[in-house]
Design a protein around this motif. Structure first.
Motif, mmCIF file in Angstrom:
data_model
loop_
_atom_site.group_PDB
_atom_site.id
_atom_site.type_symbol
_atom_site.label_atom_id
_atom_site.label_comp_id
_atom_site.label_asym_id
_atom_site.label_seq_id
_atom_site.Cartn_x
_atom_site.Cartn_y
_atom_site.Cartn_z
ATOM 1 N N LEU A 60 0.810 -1.212 0.000
ATOM 2 C CA LEU A 60 0.000 0.000 0.000
ATOM 3 C C LEU A 60 0.846 1.266 0.000
ATOM 4 C CD1 LEU A 60 -2.964 -0.929 2.367
ATOM 5 C CD2 LEU A 60 -3.088 -0.356 -0.067
ATOM 6 N N GLY A 61 2.161 1.129 0.101
ATOM 7 C CA GLY A 61 3.039 2.273 -0.075
ATOM 8 C C GLY A 61 3.113 2.729 -1.512
ATOM 9 N N ASP A 62 2.600 1.917 -2.428
ATOM 10 C CA ASP A 62 2.595 2.241 -3.863
ATOM 11 C C ASP A 62 1.154 2.224 -4.335
ATOM 12 O OD1 ASP A 62 2.764 2.365 -6.611
ATOM 13 O OD2 ASP A 62 4.407 0.927 -6.771
ATOM 14 N N GLU A 63 0.645 3.356 -4.769
ATOM 15 C CA GLU A 63 -0.763 3.440 -5.153
ATOM 16 C C GLU A 63 -1.121 2.520 -6.319
ATOM 17 O OE1 GLU A 63 -1.596 7.267 -7.647
ATOM 18 O OE2 GLU A 63 -0.090 7.761 -6.135
ATOM 19 N N ALA A 64 -0.131 2.074 -7.073
ATOM 20 C CA ALA A 64 -0.408 1.155 -8.176
ATOM 21 C C ALA A 64 -0.926 -0.192 -7.676
ATOM 22 C CB ALA A 64 0.845 0.937 -9.014
ATOM 23 N N ASN A 65 -0.695 -0.485 -6.399
ATOM 24 C CA ASN A 65 -1.137 -1.758 -5.818
ATOM 25 C C ASN A 65 -2.492 -1.661 -5.126
ATOM 26 O OD1 ASN A 65 1.297 -3.196 -6.458
ATOM 27 N ND2 ASN A 65 2.302 -2.139 -4.762
ATOM 28 N N TYR A 66 -3.091 -0.469 -5.125
ATOM 29 C CA TYR A 66 -4.295 -0.257 -4.316
ATOM 30 C C TYR A 66 -5.429 -1.212 -4.685
ATOM 31 C CZ TYR A 66 -8.397 1.977 -2.326
ATOM 32 O OH TYR A 66 -9.565 2.203 -1.647
ATOM 33 N N GLU A 67 -5.718 -1.358 -5.967
ATOM 34 C CA GLU A 67 -6.829 -2.218 -6.377
ATOM 35 C C GLU A 67 -6.568 -3.670 -5.976
ATOM 36 O OE1 GLU A 67 -9.611 -3.076 -10.315
ATOM 37 O OE2 GLU A 67 -7.582 -2.301 -10.574
ATOM 38 N N PHE A 68 -5.352 -4.121 -6.185
ATOM 39 C CA PHE A 68 -4.979 -5.494 -5.844
ATOM 40 C C PHE A 68 -5.145 -5.746 -4.345
ATOM 41 C CE2 PHE A 68 -1.743 -8.502 -4.391
ATOM 42 C CZ PHE A 68 -1.972 -9.596 -5.210
ATOM 43 N N VAL A 69 -4.615 -4.843 -3.531
ATOM 44 C CA VAL A 69 -4.671 -5.020 -2.078
ATOM 45 C C VAL A 69 -6.101 -4.916 -1.568
ATOM 46 C CG1 VAL A 69 -3.994 -4.002 0.122
ATOM 47 C CG2 VAL A 69 -2.301 -4.269 -1.695
ATOM 48 N N THR A 70 -6.881 -4.000 -2.134
ATOM 49 C CA THR A 70 -8.281 -3.877 -1.723
ATOM 50 C C THR A 70 -9.029 -5.174 -1.980
ATOM 51 O OG1 THR A 70 -8.277 -1.487 -2.183
ATOM 52 C CG2 THR A 70 -10.416 -2.558 -2.027
ATOM 53 N N SER A 71 -8.768 -5.783 -3.123
ATOM 54 C CA SER A 71 -9.402 -7.057 -3.448
ATOM 55 C C SER A 71 -9.002 -8.140 -2.453
ATOM 56 C CB SER A 71 -9.020 -7.482 -4.865
ATOM 57 O OG SER A 71 -9.575 -8.734 -5.190
ATOM 58 N N LEU A 72 -7.714 -8.194 -2.105
ATOM 59 C CA LEU A 72 -7.232 -9.203 -1.157
ATOM 60 C C LEU A 72 -7.848 -9.001 0.229
ATOM 61 C CD1 LEU A 72 -5.420 -11.521 -0.266
ATOM 62 C CD2 LEU A 72 -3.516 -9.901 -0.122
ATOM 63 N N LEU A 73 -7.842 -7.763 0.707
ATOM 64 C CA LEU A 73 -8.408 -7.492 2.025
ATOM 65 C C LEU A 73 -9.920 -7.718 2.041
ATOM 66 C CD1 LEU A 73 -6.441 -4.329 3.217
ATOM 67 C CD2 LEU A 73 -6.223 -6.671 4.049
ATOM 68 N N GLU A 74 -10.588 -7.421 0.945
ATOM 69 C CA GLU A 74 -12.023 -7.671 0.876
ATOM 70 C C GLU A 74 -12.315 -9.166 0.965
ATOM 71 O OE1 GLU A 74 -15.384 -5.556 -1.570
ATOM 72 O OE2 GLU A 74 -14.359 -6.976 -2.900
ATOM 73 N N ASN A 75 -11.529 -9.967 0.292
ATOM 74 C CA ASN A 75 -11.711 -11.415 0.361
ATOM 75 C C ASN A 75 -11.486 -11.935 1.787
ATOM 76 O OD1 ASN A 75 -12.327 -11.749 -2.352
ATOM 77 N ND2 ASN A 75 -10.203 -12.048 -2.956
ATOM 78 N N ILE A 76 -10.450 -11.434 2.446
ATOM 79 C CA ILE A 76 -10.197 -11.843 3.826
ATOM 80 C C ILE A 76 -11.349 -11.404 4.719
ATOM 81 C CG2 ILE A 76 -8.693 -11.533 5.826
ATOM 82 C CD1 ILE A 76 -6.338 -11.203 3.883
ATOM 83 N N GLN A 77 -11.803 -10.177 4.528
ATOM 84 C CA GLN A 77 -12.904 -9.660 5.341
ATOM 85 C C GLN A 77 -14.179 -10.472 5.145
ATOM 86 O OE1 GLN A 77 -14.930 -5.509 5.022
ATOM 87 N NE2 GLN A 77 -13.027 -5.157 6.149
ATOM 88 N N ASN A 78 -14.449 -10.852 3.898
ATOM 89 C CA ASN A 78 -15.614 -11.694 3.636
ATOM 90 C C ASN A 78 -15.492 -13.026 4.373
ATOM 91 O OD1 ASN A 78 -16.764 -9.803 1.944
ATOM 92 N ND2 ASN A 78 -16.131 -10.806 0.052
#
Length: 212
Positions: free
Chosen positions: A83-101
């Motif tokens: 998340l220190g690189d905004e280019a990874n934001y979509e990828f990380v959001t998807s990963l965290l959303e899956n974990i949260q689900n």
């Protein structure tokens, strides 16, 4: 997410110098971040397409959400770095959303939301809270509009591991015992024109069907 006048990346009020983000090797080749996460999560090379972000996020999330996983801390540390690189934001959001689900299902075999949240870094915690607020808004909208939701119980009785990965990561359990997932998120975004910044569930749905 944006940059201020000093060229620092801004994510949810957390700033980092642009030069700090550029030294991470995953910026050069996104596939490297996937391979690193798959390796840390203990997923056998070749068993998942490391070029498919959705598959990687689902598989890594499912593996580290298991209560017997010893990789959750290290995976979440990598997430914080990404998340220190905004280019990874979509990828990380998807990963965290899956974990949260996954952890919303309240199963004894999975970590709880509070246990995962306690391991998050500051950037990841902001992203986690953004996801929580978004899905609360989707659930409230479903209630206001009378959109019927199905009970989650049949979903949680699935025994096939591949179906668990696909369906448990793609749906979350509400306090009412109903499930909420991509279909409701897409309808919410279509009706309200509102999505998580830089992360559209409509785009996720289109990619899932090969239309984007």
């Amino acid at each position: 997410m944006m940059s201020d006048r000093q060229g620092r990346t801004v994510f949810g009020g957390v700033r980092g110098r642009r030069e700090d983000t550029m030294r991470f090797p995953w910026r050069r080749r996104p596939a490297e971040r996937s391979r690193r996460l798959l390796d840390v999560a203990g997923i056998r090379p070749g068993s998942t397409d490391d070029g498919n972000d959705q598959d990687v996020c689902r598989e890594v999330a499912y593996r580290v959400a298991q209560r017997n996983s010893d990789a959750v801390t290290e995976v979440l540390a990598i997430v914080e770095e990404l998340l220190g690189d905004e280019a990874n934001y979509e990828f990380v959001t998807s990963l965290l959303e899956n974990i949260q689900n996954l952890v919303s299902h309240g199963l004894d075999t999975l970590w709880s939301p509070d246990e995962v949240y306690a391991l998050l870094g500051p950037r990841s915690a902001v992203c986690w809270s953004t996801l929580t607020d978004y899905w609360t808004a989707v659930a409230d909208w479903c209630v206001r509009t009378g959109l019927p939701l199905e009970p989650v119980e049949p979903l949680l009785t699935i025994q096939n591991e591949q179906l668990k990965v696909l369906l448990w990561t793609g749906n979350r359990t509400l306090s009412t015992g109903e499930k909420l997932g991509l279909a409701q998120a897409v309808r919410y975004e279509q009706a309200n024109g509102v999505s998580i910044p830089s992360y559209s569930h409509i785009a996720v749905a289109l990619r899932s069907t090969g239309q984007q």
